[in-house]
Motif scaffolding. Structure first.
Motif, PDB file in Angstrom:
ATOM      1  N   GLU A  15     -27.484 -49.152   8.349  1.00  0.00           N
ATOM      2  CA  GLU A  15     -27.061 -49.320   9.740  1.00  0.00           C
ATOM      3  C   GLU A  15     -28.231 -48.900  10.630  1.00  0.00           C
ATOM      4  N   GLU A  16     -28.642 -49.801  11.522  1.00  0.00           N
ATOM      5  CA  GLU A  16     -29.802 -49.548  12.370  1.00  0.00           C
ATOM      6  C   GLU A  16     -29.355 -49.246  13.798  1.00  0.00           C
ATOM      7  N   TYR A  17     -30.000 -48.236  14.396  1.00  0.00           N
ATOM      8  CA  TYR A  17     -29.700 -47.830  15.763  1.00  0.00           C
ATOM      9  C   TYR A  17     -31.006 -47.799  16.557  1.00  0.00           C
ATOM     10  N   PRO A  18     -31.410 -48.940  17.134  1.00  0.00           N
ATOM     11  CA  PRO A  18     -32.687 -49.007  17.853  1.00  0.00           C
ATOM     12  C   PRO A  18     -32.720 -48.037  19.042  1.00  0.00           C
ATOM     13  N   GLN A  19     -33.909 -47.506  19.307  1.00  0.00           N
ATOM     14  CA  GLN A  19     -34.112 -46.570  20.406  1.00  0.00           C
ATOM     15  C   GLN A  19     -35.272 -47.044  21.279  1.00  0.00           C
ATOM     16  N   TYR A  27     -37.815 -43.046  21.282  1.00  0.00           N
ATOM     17  CA  TYR A  27     -38.089 -42.410  19.989  1.00  0.00           C
ATOM     18  C   TYR A  27     -37.929 -43.431  18.861  1.00  0.00           C
ATOM     19  N   GLY A  28     -38.249 -42.977  17.640  1.00  0.00           N
ATOM     20  CA  GLY A  28     -38.091 -43.841  16.497  1.00  0.00           C
ATOM     21  C   GLY A  28     -36.644 -44.267  16.307  1.00  0.00           C
ATOM     22  N   ASP A  29     -36.461 -45.445  15.737  1.00  0.00           N
ATOM     23  CA  ASP A  29     -35.103 -45.975  15.532  1.00  0.00           C
ATOM     24  C   ASP A  29     -34.348 -45.115  14.534  1.00  0.00           C
ATOM     25  N   LEU A  30     -33.086 -44.845  14.833  1.00  0.00           N
ATOM     26  CA  LEU A  30     -32.226 -44.056  13.960  1.00  0.00           C
ATOM     27  C   LEU A  30     -31.635 -44.935  12.865  1.00  0.00           C
ATOM     28  N   THR A  31     -31.225 -44.285  11.774  1.00  0.00           N
ATOM     29  CA  THR A  31     -30.730 -45.022  10.601  1.00  0.00           C
ATOM     30  C   THR A  31     -29.613 -44.231   9.941  1.00  0.00           C
ATOM     31  N   ILE A  32     -28.608 -44.959   9.463  1.00  0.00           N
ATOM     32  CA  ILE A  32     -27.654 -44.399   8.505  1.00  0.00           C
ATOM     33  C   ILE A  32     -27.674 -45.299   7.271  1.00  0.00           C
ATOM     34  N   ALA A  33     -28.011 -44.698   6.149  1.00  0.00           N
ATOM     35  CA  ALA A  33     -27.938 -45.384   4.853  1.00  0.00           C
ATOM     36  C   ALA A  33     -26.686 -44.890   4.149  1.00  0.00           C
TER      37      ALA A  33
END
Length: 378
Positions: free
Chosen positions: A54-58, A61-67
């Protein structure tokens, strides 16, 4: 199947190769381009291990991620949440003059201890679980990119994910001796801005109001709020102001750090800081800020989680202690929600944010086995 340290030992070189790659992909919090390069690499590694991403663009800051990985076994079980951050305090180029290196049992490199070793550990733990098809709950891995600057954009995501999970494993470095962190101070961040009135320091000083003098008064007041008996510290760490030595300063400012043990103390001292008033007639004081992270208290939920983790460690032949610390982490957010949170699960070493930053290779192997066992047995 029982997991042992001996199962991880043959993976020593693979772990170190992974760790070197992570260190050499430099990732200072404020360099989005650099951080996103590491984000892309870590996402690819997680996908290779069967994760959904799951990608959470920002924007900043750097893009957040949930694997995430589905359960092997009871699919209805509540998930485990694993927290790591891949940002560091080191600018791009640091690795050129301070490269990854191994000396005996120690591995060195910028960001290796805080906390790229933890990422290598987790990837290896998931490889072990997936390849051997070991039972585990659903696992959700939240990869933060701005923890070192206070998690300004990731906090809502961290808290939302934690509310859905049975327990939170925060892979920050352990306390000395490898102890888990069952209590952390909360952190407040404030900026104080003083406005005075400029005047010639020699010809017309009585017409001026020195913002720097007012700031000095306020610094004395702020430091007086520290109370060692309550574990409270207030530190004015950065100051500035004025234009020239022969001008009464019209402006001055300071950045302030607050550390507290309990929410009640946070409320009391925050009110005292935000309520600051000027000492000098004609000066004004403005204060902005508040609590960045709430205290992580050793709640019954945290204590029970620690005892369970200690029992699992003992089955591996490891004796794990517990400790409190003045530093904060993303675990502060989840523990403050009342959720069982295990912090300090990362690799033993020392030198966080220092040039001698290092990890123990033996500790890397032991803690990988420990983390794998936690993921398997919880």
């Amino acid at each position: 199947m029982t997991i042992s340290i001996a199962d991880v030992l043959p993976r020593r070189e693979a772990l170190l190769t992974e760790l070197r790659t992570l260190v050499e992909l430099e990732s200072p919090s404020t360099d989005k381009t650099a951080v996103d390069r590491l984000v892309a690499y870590v996402r690819s590694r997680a996908r290779q291990l069967g994760a959904s991403i799951e990608e959470y663009p920002q924007q900043e800051y750097g893009d957040l991620t949930i694997a995430s990985w589905p359960a092997q076994g009871n699919a209805s079980a509540e998930p485990l949440l694993v927290l790591t951050h891949l940002d560091t305090v080191w600018p791009v180029g640091t690795v050129e003059h301070r490269p990854f290196r191994i000396e005996g049992d120690l591995a060195f490199g910028p960001g290796i201890y805080d906390m790229k070793a933890s990422i290598a550990m987790f990837l290896e733990a998931m490889r072990f679980l997936q390849e051997r098809r070991l039972a585990h709950r659903p696992i959700r891995w939240l990869i933060n990119t701005e923890e070192e600057v206070g998690s300004p954009v990731s906090r809502p995501l961290i808290e939302d994910e934690a509310r859905r999970c049975a327990v939170v494993f925060c892979l920050e470095p352990p306390a000395p001796g490898g102890a888990l962190k069952t209590a952390r101070k909360g952190v407040g961040i404030f900026t104080v801005r003083i406005t005075g009135r400029a005047a010639h320091a020699g010809a017309d000083p009585e017409r001026g109001v020195s913002a720097i003098q007012e700031l000095a008064n306020q610094i004395a007041y702020l430091h007086s709020l520290s109370d060692p008996t309550r574990g409270t510290t207030v530190n004015v760490g950065v100051v500035g102001g004025g234009t020239r030595s022969n001008v009464i300063a019209a402006e001055a400012w300071a950045q302030v750090d607050l550390r507290v043990v309990t929410p009640e103390e946070a409320e009391r001292v925050t009110a005292a800081i935000l309520g600051m008033r000027p000492w000098l007639r004609g000066a004004t004081v403005q204060v902005h800020g508040g609590m960045n992270r709430p205290p992580m208290e050793r709640t019954p939920a945290v204590a029970r989680a620690f005892e369970r983790a200690r029992a699992i460690a003992r089955e591996l032949g490891l004796e794990i202690g517990e400790a409190a610390t003045g530093g904060a982490s993303d675990g502060n957010f989840t523990a403050a929600l009342g959720l069982p949170t295990l912090d300090g699960l990362g690799c033993p070493g020392n030198g966080a944010h220092a040039e001698h930053e290092q990890v123990s290779i033996a500790g890397l192997i032991e803690r990988t086995a420990f983390l794998t066992a936690l993921l398997n047995r919880w």
